[in-house]
Design a protein around this motif. Structure first.
Motif, PDB file in Angstrom:
ATOM      1  N   PRO A 291       0.999  -1.370   0.045  1.00  0.00           N
ATOM      2  CA  PRO A 291       0.094   0.356   0.152  1.00  0.00           C
ATOM      3  C   PRO A 291       1.035   1.127  -0.143  1.00  0.00           C
ATOM      4  O   PRO A 291       0.549   2.211  -1.150  1.00  0.00           O
ATOM      5  CB  PRO A 291      -0.988   0.133   1.632  1.00  0.00           C
ATOM      6  N   LEU A 292       2.165   1.578   0.668  1.00  0.00           N
ATOM      7  CA  LEU A 292       2.436   2.774   0.841  1.00  0.00           C
ATOM      8  C   LEU A 292       3.867   2.832  -0.844  1.00  0.00           C
ATOM      9  O   LEU A 292       4.003   3.819  -1.154  1.00  0.00           O
ATOM     10  CB  LEU A 292       3.722   2.355   2.022  1.00  0.00           C
ATOM     11  N   PHE A 293       4.279   1.758  -0.763  1.00  0.00           N
ATOM     12  CA  PHE A 293       4.912   1.429  -2.334  1.00  0.00           C
ATOM     13  C   PHE A 293       4.129   1.083  -3.605  1.00  0.00           C
ATOM     14  O   PHE A 293       5.156   2.083  -4.876  1.00  0.00           O
ATOM     15  CB  PHE A 293       6.394   1.630  -1.871  1.00  0.00           C
ATOM     16  N   GLY A 294       3.565   0.314  -3.831  1.00  0.00           N
ATOM     17  CA  GLY A 294       3.428  -0.084  -4.674  1.00  0.00           C
ATOM     18  C   GLY A 294       4.169  -1.365  -5.362  1.00  0.00           C
ATOM     19  O   GLY A 294       3.659  -1.913  -6.724  1.00  0.00           O
ATOM     20  N   PHE A 295       4.526  -1.903  -5.056  1.00  0.00           N
ATOM     21  CA  PHE A 295       5.828  -2.427  -5.129  1.00  0.00           C
ATOM     22  C   PHE A 295       4.642  -3.767  -5.116  1.00  0.00           C
ATOM     23  O   PHE A 295       4.067  -4.373  -5.102  1.00  0.00           O
ATOM     24  CB  PHE A 295       7.212  -3.384  -4.571  1.00  0.00           C
ATOM     25  N   LYS A 296       5.017  -4.151  -6.492  1.00  0.00           N
ATOM     26  CA  LYS A 296       4.596  -5.661  -7.326  1.00  0.00           C
ATOM     27  C   LYS A 296       4.939  -7.279  -6.526  1.00  0.00           C
ATOM     28  O   LYS A 296       4.363  -7.766  -7.009  1.00  0.00           O
ATOM     29  CB  LYS A 296       4.028  -5.632  -8.960  1.00  0.00           C
ATOM     30  N   ASN A 297       6.282  -6.980  -7.181  1.00  0.00           N
ATOM     31  CA  ASN A 297       7.018  -8.017  -5.885  1.00  0.00           C
ATOM     32  C   ASN A 297       7.895  -7.701  -4.932  1.00  0.00           C
ATOM     33  O   ASN A 297       8.339  -7.188  -4.638  1.00  0.00           O
ATOM     34  CB  ASN A 297       7.900  -8.610  -7.731  1.00  0.00           C
ATOM     35  N   PRO A 298       7.796  -8.825  -4.439  1.00  0.00           N
ATOM     36  CA  PRO A 298       8.675  -7.971  -2.551  1.00  0.00           C
ATOM     37  C   PRO A 298      10.201  -8.163  -3.478  1.00  0.00           C
ATOM     38  O   PRO A 298      11.065  -7.851  -2.167  1.00  0.00           O
ATOM     39  CB  PRO A 298       8.200 -10.058  -2.247  1.00  0.00           C
ATOM     40  N   GLU A 299      10.748  -8.836  -4.412  1.00  0.00           N
ATOM     41  CA  GLU A 299      11.776  -8.477  -4.074  1.00  0.00           C
ATOM     42  C   GLU A 299      12.511  -7.353  -4.567  1.00  0.00           C
ATOM     43  O   GLU A 299      13.652  -6.740  -4.297  1.00  0.00           O
ATOM     44  CB  GLU A 299      12.324  -9.534  -5.609  1.00  0.00           C
ATOM     45  N   ALA A 300      11.541  -6.495  -4.775  1.00  0.00           N
ATOM     46  CA  ALA A 300      11.760  -5.375  -4.903  1.00  0.00           C
ATOM     47  C   ALA A 300      11.781  -4.193  -3.857  1.00  0.00           C
ATOM     48  O   ALA A 300      13.015  -2.813  -3.543  1.00  0.00           O
ATOM     49  CB  ALA A 300      10.858  -4.327  -6.023  1.00  0.00           C
ATOM     50  N   ILE A 301      12.150  -4.818  -2.404  1.00  0.00           N
ATOM     51  CA  ILE A 301      12.089  -4.707  -0.829  1.00  0.00           C
ATOM     52  C   ILE A 301      14.012  -4.486  -1.367  1.00  0.00           C
ATOM     53  O   ILE A 301      14.220  -3.476  -0.408  1.00  0.00           O
ATOM     54  CB  ILE A 301      11.991  -5.444  -0.287  1.00  0.00           C
ATOM     55  N   ALA A 302      14.965  -4.815  -2.288  1.00  0.00           N
ATOM     56  CA  ALA A 302      16.060  -5.296  -2.153  1.00  0.00           C
ATOM     57  C   ALA A 302      17.167  -3.664  -2.290  1.00  0.00           C
ATOM     58  O   ALA A 302      17.584  -2.883  -1.600  1.00  0.00           O
ATOM     59  CB  ALA A 302      16.461  -5.902  -3.171  1.00  0.00           C
ATOM     60  N   PHE A 303      16.204  -2.395  -3.231  1.00  0.00           N
ATOM     61  CA  PHE A 303      16.588  -1.644  -3.420  1.00  0.00           C
ATOM     62  C   PHE A 303      16.582  -0.148  -2.188  1.00  0.00           C
ATOM     63  O   PHE A 303      17.287  -0.187  -2.456  1.00  0.00           O
ATOM     64  CB  PHE A 303      15.954  -0.869  -4.779  1.00  0.00           C
ATOM     65  N   PRO A 304      15.461  -0.293  -1.976  1.00  0.00           N
ATOM     66  CA  PRO A 304      15.562   0.773  -0.359  1.00  0.00           C
ATOM     67  C   PRO A 304      16.636   0.348   0.129  1.00  0.00           C
ATOM     68  O   PRO A 304      17.220   0.827   1.500  1.00  0.00           O
ATOM     69  CB  PRO A 304      14.556   1.176   0.022  1.00  0.00           C
ATOM     70  N   ILE A 305      16.634  -0.765   0.745  1.00  0.00           N
ATOM     71  CA  ILE A 305      17.550  -1.519   1.682  1.00  0.00           C
ATOM     72  C   ILE A 305      18.655  -1.075   1.098  1.00  0.00           C
ATOM     73  O   ILE A 305      20.113  -0.637   1.973  1.00  0.00           O
ATOM     74  CB  ILE A 305      17.212  -3.266   1.973  1.00  0.00           C
ATOM     75  N   THR A 306      19.281  -1.689   0.226  1.00  0.00           N
ATOM     76  CA  THR A 306      20.259  -1.108  -0.115  1.00  0.00           C
ATOM     77  C   THR A 306      20.890   0.479  -0.492  1.00  0.00           C
ATOM     78  O   THR A 306      21.908   0.212   0.240  1.00  0.00           O
ATOM     79  CB  THR A 306      20.966  -1.906  -1.604  1.00  0.00           C
ATOM     80  N   ALA A 307      19.397   1.159  -1.146  1.00  0.00           N
ATOM     81  CA  ALA A 307      20.331   2.506  -1.114  1.00  0.00           C
ATOM     82  C   ALA A 307      20.460   3.537   0.436  1.00  0.00           C
ATOM     83  O   ALA A 307      20.907   3.934   0.862  1.00  0.00           O
ATOM     84  CB  ALA A 307      18.812   3.543  -1.380  1.00  0.00           C
ATOM     85  N   LEU A 308      20.010   2.547   1.480  1.00  0.00           N
ATOM     86  CA  LEU A 308      20.148   2.820   3.056  1.00  0.00           C
ATOM     87  C   LEU A 308      22.009   2.861   3.042  1.00  0.00           C
ATOM     88  O   LEU A 308      22.511   3.939   3.584  1.00  0.00           O
ATOM     89  CB  LEU A 308      20.052   2.317   3.950  1.00  0.00           C
ATOM     90  N   GLY A 309      23.111   2.293   2.365  1.00  0.00           N
ATOM     91  CA  GLY A 309      24.654   2.050   2.487  1.00  0.00           C
ATOM     92  C   GLY A 309      24.762   2.551   1.635  1.00  0.00           C
ATOM     93  O   GLY A 309      25.649   3.798   1.390  1.00  0.00           O
ATOM     94  N   ALA A 310      23.975   2.194  -0.274  1.00  0.00           N
ATOM     95  CA  ALA A 310      24.851   2.210  -1.145  1.00  0.00           C
ATOM     96  C   ALA A 310      24.645   2.716  -2.230  1.00  0.00           C
ATOM     97  O   ALA A 310      23.484   1.930  -2.560  1.00  0.00           O
ATOM     98  CB  ALA A 310      26.122   2.067  -1.220  1.00  0.00           C
ATOM     99  N   VAL A 311      23.576   4.304  -2.735  1.00  0.00           N
ATOM    100  CA  VAL A 311      22.784   4.116  -3.666  1.00  0.00           C
ATOM    101  C   VAL A 311      23.094   3.798  -4.761  1.00  0.00           C
ATOM    102  O   VAL A 311      22.776   3.787  -5.640  1.00  0.00           O
ATOM    103  CB  VAL A 311      22.466   6.015  -3.919  1.00  0.00           C
ATOM    104  N   GLY A 312      24.514   3.695  -5.379  1.00  0.00           N
ATOM    105  CA  GLY A 312      25.737   2.836  -6.264  1.00  0.00           C
ATOM    106  C   GLY A 312      25.100   1.879  -6.740  1.00  0.00           C
ATOM    107  O   GLY A 312      24.832   1.548  -7.402  1.00  0.00           O
ATOM    108  N   ALA A 313      25.575   0.912  -4.860  1.00  0.00           N
ATOM    109  CA  ALA A 313      24.689  -0.331  -5.450  1.00  0.00           C
ATOM    110  C   ALA A 313      23.352  -0.781  -5.914  1.00  0.00           C
ATOM    111  O   ALA A 313      22.883  -1.988  -6.381  1.00  0.00           O
ATOM    112  CB  ALA A 313      25.151  -0.866  -4.011  1.00  0.00           C
ATOM    113  N   ALA A 314      22.565   0.209  -5.288  1.00  0.00           N
ATOM    114  CA  ALA A 314      21.719   0.211  -5.731  1.00  0.00           C
ATOM    115  C   ALA A 314      20.654   0.234  -6.910  1.00  0.00           C
ATOM    116  O   ALA A 314      19.698  -0.644  -7.665  1.00  0.00           O
ATOM    117  CB  ALA A 314      20.189   1.037  -4.926  1.00  0.00           C
TER     118      ALA A 314
END
Length: 390
Positions: A291-314
């Motif tokens: 509901p918050l972000f509209g991600f259609k697949n659960p794998e997408a959570i990996a991007f914001p988690i990675t962006a916490l530490g390095a946006v280049g890696a994300a």
């Protein structure tokens, strides 16, 4: 000998940190090895890191070189100064910050988070800020760090509209982050004295851009060539600096996100194979995340988690996500917003606040920025729905 203090009696436990480290490493590699096989695990780690370096890091570096050159040209020939004059009146109503703070936005957008620290070293620049506003520069600069690189990267994948929506979301997130931070710092730091306020007022008519933005000497062509090459060199530095984050953080995230290339065969030690742990966490959190972000697949959570530490890696996750059909226009907009706003702030916030002389406020800055990044993602998702791009 490594010692960690434990309890009020001051007793120490020898090698406690070493034991904790060994337990974490053993659990991590033990879990991966049990699922993938030891040989396949190490083969996948090396292959994934290599593919990320060749396919993604150099691509991001190329973008960084071009955007760095453009950023330096924009500074050299007055575009940054012009934008500052146009948008600085918006800083007070939006961020409750002095108009000159827009210089921090544009410099970090064209480069990276710590660029705002160089501005803070200028006494004329700081004279525009109240004491409680100075630590907010950390959150303000971080919210726009590597913005041009992130936007250009997403646009190069064919998502121009979504990238623009993401930029709007990042602006909203930055406003939330800075205002929360200012509210909290105002309670901690003393109010400015009347003398300081008066001193600030005497500087209002001073054109501070001329003091902060340096210009080279020479003809138009010489200035163009010098700025172009210096900006490109800055892009190379940014590209080199993201290599550790991409290869280490993103490899780990890949291992925790994807499964075997061919499930019928099983693990083969190829690049981008993994144990699909993050998707399981994403499924567990999906009643909140969807509901918050509209991600259609659960794998997408990996991007914001990675962006916490390095946006280049994300960013390195995006090509694989697109290839696998994990993400679409909505996710690109949300990724752009959260990637810009968070911009690897967990790896830079401590050093930036330390440079500003307010390291004790790190917990307030981090929590404020976490909320800001979430607000950025939510805003981008709502804008996508409003414009019918989902």
């Amino acid at each position: 000998m490594h010692k960690v203090f434990s309890g009020k009696n001051g007793k120490t436990i020898p090698y406690l940190d070493t034991v904790i480290f060994l337990v974490i490493i053993s659990l991590f590699f033990g879990y991966l090895g049990a699922r993938m096989g030891i040989s396949n695990m190490f083969s996948t780690i090396m292959a994934t890191a290599y593919q990320l370096l060749i396919d993604t890091v150099f691509y991001i570096m190329a973008i960084a070189v071009l955007t760095g050159a453009f950023g330096k040209l924009a500074t050299e020939f007055g575009l940054v100064k012009l934008l500052n004059k146009i948008f600085s009146p918006l800083m007070k109503p939006l961020f409750n910050m002095p108009g000159v703070a827009f210089l921090g936005i544009i410099t970090t957008y064209l480069s990276d988070n710590p660029a705002i620290i160089s501005l803070s070293k200028d006494d004329d620049f700081l004279s525009y800020f109240k004491k409680h506003q100075v630590p907010c520069l950390c959150n303000l600069g971080t919210a726009f760090g590597m913005g041009l690189i992130v936007t250009t990267f997403m646009t190069s994948k064919g998502y121009f509209k979504e990238a623009l929506i993401g930029n709007i979301g990042a602006v909203i997130g930055s406003i939330v982050s800075v205002r929360i931070m200012a509210y909290r710092t105002k309670k901690v730091l003393p109010e400015e004295s009347e003398k300081t306020e008066k001193g600030m007022g005497n500087k209002r008519n001073k054109d501070i851009e001329d003091n902060i933005i340096e210009h080279t000497e020479g003809s138009f062509f010489e200035r163009f060539l010098t700025a172009f090459l210096e900006g490109g060199k800055l892009g190379v530095d940014i590209g080199l600096n993201i290599i550790p984050g991409v290869l280490v953080i993103c490899t780990v995230i890949m291992l925790l996100t994807f499964g075997p290339i061919d499930p019928s065969v099983g693990y083969q030690g190829k690049a981008y194979e993994g144990v699909q742990l993050l998707p399981k966490i994403g499924e567990w959190l999906s009643p909140i995340i969807k509901p918050l972000f509209g991600f259609k697949n659960p794998e997408a959570i990996a991007f914001p988690i990675t962006a916490l530490g390095a946006v280049g890696a994300a960013l390195s996750l995006v090509p694989k996500f697109l290839e696998s059909g994990v993400i679409g226009p909505n996710e690109i907009a949300v990724f752009t917003a959260m990637g810009m706003c968070w911009s690897g702030f967990l790896s830079t916030h401590v050093a930036m606040l330390d440079a500003l002389g307010h390291r004790k406020l790190i917990s307030k800055a981090i929590t404020s920025h976490v909320i800001g990044g979430i607000a950025a993602g939510i805003s981008a998702h709502l804008l996508v729905l409003l414009l019918g791009l989902a």
